[in-house]
Design a protein around this motif. Structure first.
Motif, PDB file in Angstrom:
ATOM      1  N   SER A  17      58.972  35.297 -77.894  1.00 52.75           N
ATOM      2  CA  SER A  17      57.753  34.532 -77.605  1.00 52.75           C
ATOM      3  C   SER A  17      56.881  34.424 -78.845  1.00 52.75           C
ATOM      4  O   SER A  17      56.988  35.244 -79.777  1.00 52.75           O
ATOM      5  CB  SER A  17      56.957  35.211 -76.485  1.00 52.75           C
ATOM      6  N   THR A  19      52.701  32.781 -79.894  1.00 52.09           N
ATOM      7  CA  THR A  19      51.489  32.075 -79.477  1.00 52.09           C
ATOM      8  C   THR A  19      50.852  31.395 -80.673  1.00 52.09           C
ATOM      9  O   THR A  19      50.582  32.046 -81.689  1.00 52.09           O
ATOM     10  CB  THR A  19      50.480  33.041 -78.831  1.00 52.09           C
ATOM     11  N   TYR A  80      45.237  27.114 -77.333  1.00 52.10           N
ATOM     12  CA  TYR A  80      46.369  28.030 -77.448  1.00 52.10           C
ATOM     13  C   TYR A  80      47.639  27.361 -76.931  1.00 52.10           C
ATOM     14  O   TYR A  80      47.590  26.507 -76.037  1.00 52.10           O
ATOM     15  CB  TYR A  80      46.117  29.303 -76.627  1.00 52.10           C
ATOM     16  N   HIS A  82      51.092  29.143 -75.665  1.00 53.10           N
ATOM     17  CA  HIS A  82      51.925  30.317 -75.449  1.00 53.10           C
ATOM     18  C   HIS A  82      53.345  29.834 -75.219  1.00 53.10           C
ATOM     19  O   HIS A  82      53.611  29.110 -74.256  1.00 53.10           O
ATOM     20  CB  HIS A  82      51.425  31.108 -74.243  1.00 53.10           C
ATOM     21  N   ASN A  84      57.216  30.840 -74.564  1.00 58.08           N
ATOM     22  CA  ASN A  84      58.131  31.888 -74.105  1.00 58.08           C
ATOM     23  C   ASN A  84      59.563  31.369 -74.122  1.00 58.08           C
ATOM     24  O   ASN A  84      59.819  30.161 -74.093  1.00 58.08           O
ATOM     25  CB  ASN A  84      57.756  32.313 -72.691  1.00 58.08           C
TER      26      ASN A  84
END
Length: 124
Positions: A17, A19, A80, A82, A84
């Motif tokens: 992951s 960010t 942001y 994120h 994954n």
């Protein structure tokens, strides 16, 4: 004056992951459609996520749906992304973009303001 500065890119292994962060300086008198775009060699710049906070609207490209989550801190406009379960196909330069419109287009031409980009590299 609108300013966008991305950070958080890097090199990761597939499945990991990451960010991304976009520090956004916006005109407080206006509302903006915010977006994350991805640029890979030989391909057009693709909108992977778009947000329009006044309508609580978030839209994702099919290629990232269920794996990426975009959000915005409305106290300071920080954006942001994120990411994954990253895949090698996610590699590219990621750009933060803003437009004082209604978030009704995915083309880069709809966005007036851009950050400098941050590189994401996913290795298998």
């Amino acid at each position: 004056q609108v300013q966008l500065v991305e950070s958080g890119g890097g090199s990761v292994q597939a499945g990991e992951s990451l960010t991304l962060v976009c520090a956004a300086s916006l005109n407080p008198a206006r509302t903006y459609c915010m977006a994350w775009f991805r640029q890979t060699p030989g391909k057009e710049r693709e909108a992977v996520a778009r947000l329009y906070s006044p309508r609580r609207y978030t839209h994702y490209a099919d290629s990232v749906k269920g794996r990426f989550t975009a959000s915005q801190d409305n106290t300071d406009n920080t954006l942001y992304l994120h990411m994954n379960r990253l895949q090698s196909e996610d590699s590219g330069i990621y750009y933060c973009a803003a437009d004082p419109g209604l978030c009704d287009g995915t083309s880069p031409d709809h966005f007036n303001y851009w950050g400098q980009g941050t590189q994401v590299t996913v290795s298998t």
